[in-house]
Design an enzyme around this catalytic site. Sequence first.
Site, mmCIF file in Angstrom:
data_model
loop_
_atom_site.group_PDB
_atom_site.id
_atom_site.type_symbol
_atom_site.label_atom_id
_atom_site.label_comp_id
_atom_site.label_asym_id
_atom_site.label_seq_id
_atom_site.Cartn_x
_atom_site.Cartn_y
_atom_site.Cartn_z
ATOM 1 N N HIS B 238 0.682 -1.211 0.126
ATOM 2 C CA HIS B 238 -0.043 -0.073 -0.041
ATOM 3 C C HIS B 238 0.971 1.198 0.055
ATOM 4 C CE1 HIS B 238 -3.753 2.219 -0.155
ATOM 5 N NE2 HIS B 238 -3.189 3.087 0.807
ATOM 6 N N TYR B 242 1.726 4.927 -2.555
ATOM 7 C CA TYR B 242 1.741 6.426 -2.155
ATOM 8 C C TYR B 242 3.188 6.888 -2.612
ATOM 9 C CZ TYR B 242 -2.549 6.969 -0.267
ATOM 10 O OH TYR B 242 -3.866 6.934 -0.060
ATOM 11 N N HIS B 389 -9.415 0.744 -10.969
ATOM 12 C CA HIS B 389 -9.432 1.621 -9.972
ATOM 13 C C HIS B 389 -7.999 1.914 -10.147
ATOM 14 C CE1 HIS B 389 -8.454 3.562 -6.269
ATOM 15 N NE2 HIS B 389 -7.584 2.523 -5.989
ATOM 16 N N PHE B 390 -6.954 1.046 -10.331
ATOM 17 C CA PHE B 390 -5.615 1.388 -10.169
ATOM 18 C C PHE B 390 -4.997 2.081 -11.560
ATOM 19 C CE2 PHE B 390 -4.724 -3.292 -9.811
ATOM 20 C CZ PHE B 390 -4.037 -3.491 -11.282
ATOM 21 N N HIS B 391 -5.666 1.891 -12.574
ATOM 22 C CA HIS B 391 -5.414 2.218 -13.932
ATOM 23 C C HIS B 391 -5.953 3.560 -13.908
ATOM 24 C CE1 HIS B 391 -4.380 -1.650 -15.300
ATOM 25 N NE2 HIS B 391 -3.590 -0.914 -16.299
ATOM 26 N N ARG B 454 -10.352 -10.234 -12.122
ATOM 27 C CA ARG B 454 -9.107 -9.831 -12.468
ATOM 28 C C ARG B 454 -8.040 -10.903 -12.775
ATOM 29 N NH1 ARG B 454 -6.372 -6.848 -7.264
ATOM 30 N NH2 ARG B 454 -4.783 -6.441 -8.969
ATOM 31 N N ARG B 455 -6.901 -10.632 -13.132
ATOM 32 C CA ARG B 455 -5.928 -11.424 -13.287
ATOM 33 C C ARG B 455 -5.980 -12.344 -14.440
ATOM 34 N NH1 ARG B 455 -6.005 -11.231 -7.308
ATOM 35 N NH2 ARG B 455 -4.221 -9.773 -6.704
#
Lengths: 47, 568
Positions: B238, B242, B389-391, B454-455
């Site tokens: 995580h 950041y 989301h993380f894209h 996913r994956r």
Amino acid sequence: MTTEKKKQLESSPENEPNLKGTLISVSVVGIFILVTWFGVFMLFLSR
Amino acid sequence: METATAPAKITNVFTNRGTKELSLPKNERRLVMSYMYVAFISLFIGGLMGLLQVLVRSGSFELPWGINYYTILTVHGVILGLVLTSFFIIGFQNALMGKTVGYSKKQLNWAWIGFAVMTIGMISAAITVLLGKANVLYTFYAPLQAHPVFYIGITLVVVGSWINAFVNFRQFYVWKKNHPDEKSPLLAFMVVINMLMWCIATIGVASAMLAQFIPWSLGYKNTINVLLSRTLFWYFGHPLVYFWLLPAYMAWYAIIPKIIGGKIFSDTLARFSFILFLFFSIPVGLHHQLTEPGLDSTWKFIQVILTFMVVIPSLMTAFSLFATFEITGRKKGYGGLFGWLKHLPWKDVRFLAPFIGMLAFIPGGAGGIVNASYQINTLVHNTIWVTGHFHLTAATTVILTFFGIAYWLIPHLTGRKLTKSVNRLGIIQTILWTVGMLIMSTSMHIQGLIGGPRRSDYSDYGGTAQAAEWGAYQMAQAVGGTILFIAIILMVYIFIKMVFFSPKGEEEFPIAQEEDHAEFTPKWTENWKLWISITIVLILFAYTVPVMDVIQNAPPGSAPFDWPIGNS
């Protein structure tokens, strides 16, 4: 100018920048977050 | 640039404002450029793998020559999530440190050693992945087992980054020693926070590597504590997010204001938000493991609450950015409630790309809150919603900001100019990226909400009705991914143009200054012992009991799985 007057001038609202647009913008961001969250929460409850 | 200094009457504030800028000598420029080369080569390779993935998952394309889907998935994740990001970030941060606090010859030599160690590690890991000996995805979850060289390579990347971090700490320390009563340059302060967070966070992945993965993959241990390895990974995983985001914030807080012709909104606010990120980025990893059996739900809940604390500095940042835009616009004479939006340099790619990155963080952040919301997480866990989301966060917010930085940083380093034609190409690139990502990420979010995993490789799941619903969204992802790959080719072309072909000249290194009458920054902002202590206390509080529990009540260890994916 006395220190007292200087202090008054410094804290007068005229010297504060106008941030009304900022207030509305961050409020819109906050509302967007809440709408998204509650939207997904409703979906969670419905399943 | 010389900065204003007032008579020091009050002792609890720093009385200097702004940043004195240094010039970057040739050897420092060369160091930063070395990082940039690795970053942009990674962008091309990783992007190509991404294209292949979305094509495969659309169901209308098969990989040639027996290439394993999980190989390209691993290359994509590792090379973009770990290599591109860490090389760009450390290169950029080294430029910031050179520009604000400077390098000694010895420090620069150590920085080169750090680069060499990272590069050797990266190449070693890359070889194992490309040979199909490490199809373990970028999370390298046990019990999937990769070739030992993969783990050793990743460990070397981390060690190299530590060397860089300690160079940065040393630079900062020496500067403070030589300027005892002065406030540190804002960007140097931010770099130190980010590297502190990185060092503390990578202890998790380093200990998992040294105590678990490496001995296990070498055959010294037969089994592995899967739960512990995953917990240690997310202790690191995580804050990794950041580590990507904070350099983008550095640009937003302290570079974008200069590009738009404004000043930093508040030096203290910027520093305090970074301090809060240091506190709340690490003791939150369990929110990635909310469906993980074997972890006490109380501690998951505590870490969920700590995760939500990150909302505070995120919203502080949003406020600060809007305020910077509005104040600058109003100073230029633009009135009305949103008239100030008109002054923003929409045709300047150095602004446009990061600005779209900022906008993407609004749905990105909102999606993150959904992910971390304990019960609601069950709705999206392991679905392609998370990928969507993380894209948005990493591959749009962070990457578009990095591109925005590259448009001035690369020409500055190579002694060339950002030409009008490159600027125009950059704007086209930004628009292509935005459109491609909008299509791909939105369809990923929707498909995730209707259960799309996913994956995994393409499958029609035995012709089930639910899987049939996913088809259209997977096709949309292929369309979006293709547009994104075109944008990547354009970006690589722009990079080559800026490095080798743009006309010679001096491109500005934009560092924003504070207002002449800005409030002084309090000295407590640099109470490093306190910030590090609070960070450690929070980590000990959040992790001691769960980790002890995972060790003392360990699940049965797992033998390695190297087939069908892994080291097969």
